[in-house]
Design an enzyme around this catalytic site. Structure first.
Site, PDB file in Angstrom:
ATOM      1  N   LYS A   1      -6.900   1.458  -3.338  1.00  0.00           N
ATOM      2  CA  LYS A   1      -6.556   0.856  -2.044  1.00  0.00           C
ATOM      3  C   LYS A   1      -6.588   1.904  -0.938  1.00  0.00           C
ATOM      4  O   LYS A   1      -7.019   1.628   0.191  1.00  0.00           O
ATOM      5  CB  LYS A   1      -5.175   0.194  -2.109  1.00  0.00           C
ATOM      6  CG  LYS A   1      -4.719  -0.455  -0.789  1.00  0.00           C
ATOM      7  CD  LYS A   1      -5.624  -1.606  -0.358  1.00  0.00           C
ATOM      8  CE  LYS A   1      -5.264  -2.167   1.011  1.00  0.00           C
ATOM      9  NZ  LYS A   1      -3.980  -2.863   1.049  1.00  0.00           N
TER      10      LYS A   1
ATOM     11  N   LYS B   1       0.677   4.313   9.194  1.00  0.00           N
ATOM     12  CA  LYS B   1       1.236   4.546   7.854  1.00  0.00           C
ATOM     13  C   LYS B   1       0.151   4.922   6.853  1.00  0.00           C
ATOM     14  O   LYS B   1       0.253   5.955   6.165  1.00  0.00           O
ATOM     15  CB  LYS B   1       1.964   3.294   7.370  1.00  0.00           C
ATOM     16  CG  LYS B   1       2.383   3.325   5.894  1.00  0.00           C
ATOM     17  CD  LYS B   1       3.054   2.051   5.467  1.00  0.00           C
ATOM     18  CE  LYS B   1       2.136   0.868   5.346  1.00  0.00           C
ATOM     19  NZ  LYS B   1       1.274   0.921   4.114  1.00  0.00           N
TER      20      LYS B   1
ATOM     21  N   THR C   1       0.857  -1.181   0.000  1.00  0.00           N
ATOM     22  CA  THR C   1       0.000   0.000   0.000  1.00  0.00           C
ATOM     23  C   THR C   1       0.892   1.230   0.000  1.00  0.00           C
ATOM     24  O   THR C   1       1.755   1.375   0.865  1.00  0.00           O
ATOM     25  CB  THR C   1      -0.900  -0.002   1.245  1.00  0.00           C
ATOM     26  OG1 THR C   1      -1.701  -1.187   1.242  1.00  0.00           O
ATOM     27  CG2 THR C   1      -1.803   1.211   1.277  1.00  0.00           C
TER      28      THR C   1
END
EC number: 1.1.1.411
Length: 303
Positions: free
Chosen positions: A177, A245, A101
């Site tokens: 995503k 993150k 990702t």
């Protein structure tokens, strides 16, 4: 590779997701080499009938397809272009499938850099968890050139129950995503807030779980993560740091787009607080523990 030969696939990153993906590829009859910073993980994969490699360059040497299953863009770049990187040995016309990702702009940059060398890059973030990875039933959100898709097809078929082909250039898969991660992070934070608030009210939180999962307030994340809270089990299926993150990437993307994302910003603060309290490597349902700690609320398993 002849048309009748099985493709050789290298899986770089044999964590909970990557190991399952490598196993699914092997079960589909592909020739699979595993590589990981953990020698134990590589040895385990070799003992299970796969091949092992010490570096990405070694793993990629005979590969038609490289599947990168690491955490972020920096690790992906290192696997490709760092010391002993896959780009050193990857055959011309081979494809690199990136499952990390990351910011869509970085995905586009990595693709441009690799494609300039005559190889293909498929931007292919994954969703579904370790169990679905091991069953070959992931959801893959992919974008790339038609040639990249064609080259990657045997691996995609082995790994995915649902494959979304989202565009002919890298970056689209990453962007899709990130929308998923925005919702996932917000839903975990909201579920954690709700279950801890219920405990503070003196409610039976197992009964709360039963009621909510049969009601309009339910979400996939509430249903999936809150049993960890009920059991007091915070062994990491997906760690707090993952959402530090990912929600951080969303803030960067939104700032650059001049688009307000106040709800995901609030969720990020809860993940940051949970990480700062020493729970960064624990299960992401630990956000509920943070709510409990700051409010003096008792949850199952608390000392």
């Amino acid at each position: 590779m002849s048309s009748s030969a099985k493709p050789h696939v290298a899986v770089i990153g044999l964590g909970s997701m990557g190991y399952g993906m490598a196993t699914s590829l092997k079960r589909a009859g592909l020739v699979v080499t595993g590589c990981d910073v953990s020698a134990d993980a590589v040895a385990r994969f070799a003992a299970d009938g796969g091949k092992g490699a010490k570096t990405p360059a070694e793993a990629a040497r005979d590969a038609d397809i490289v599947v990168s299953v690491v955490v972020n863009a920096a690790q992906t770049e290192a696997i490709l272009f760092g010391k002993d990187g896959a780009a050193e040995t990857l055959a011309k016309d081979a494809v690199f499938i990136s499952s990390a990702t990351m910011d869509p702009d970085i995905a586009r940059c990595l693709a441009k850099q690799l494609e300039a060398t005559g190889r293909h890059y498929l931007d292919a973030p994954i969703s579904g968890g370790a169990q679905r990875a091991a069953q070959g039933e992931l959801t893959i959100l992919a974008s790339g050139t038609p040639a990249a898709f064609a080259k990657a097809r045997p691996a995609l078929d082995a790994m995915a129950a649902k494959l979304y082909e989202l565009g002919d250039a890298a970056g689209q898969g990453a962007a899709f995503k990130m929308i998923n991660q925005l919702l996932a992070g917000v839903h975990i934070a909201a579920a954690s807030e709700a279950i801890a608030f219920a405990a503070k009210q003196g409610l039976d939180i197992r009964k709360v779980y039963e009621v909510i999962t049969a009601s309009a307030g339910n979400s996939w994340m509430f249903e999936n993560r809150m049993p960890h809270v009920l059991d007091g089990d915070y062994a990491p299926r997906s760690a707090v740091e993952i959402f530090v993150k990912d929600l951080g990437i969303i803030q960067d993307m939104a700032r650059n787009a001049r688009f307000p994302v106040p709800i995901s910003a609030a969720a990020l603060q809860m993940f940051l607080m949970t990480s700062a309290a020493g729970m960064g490597r624990d299960d992401d349902a630990s956000v509920a523990r943070m709510y409990a700690q700051v409010t003096g609320t008792k949850l199952p398993g608390a000392k």
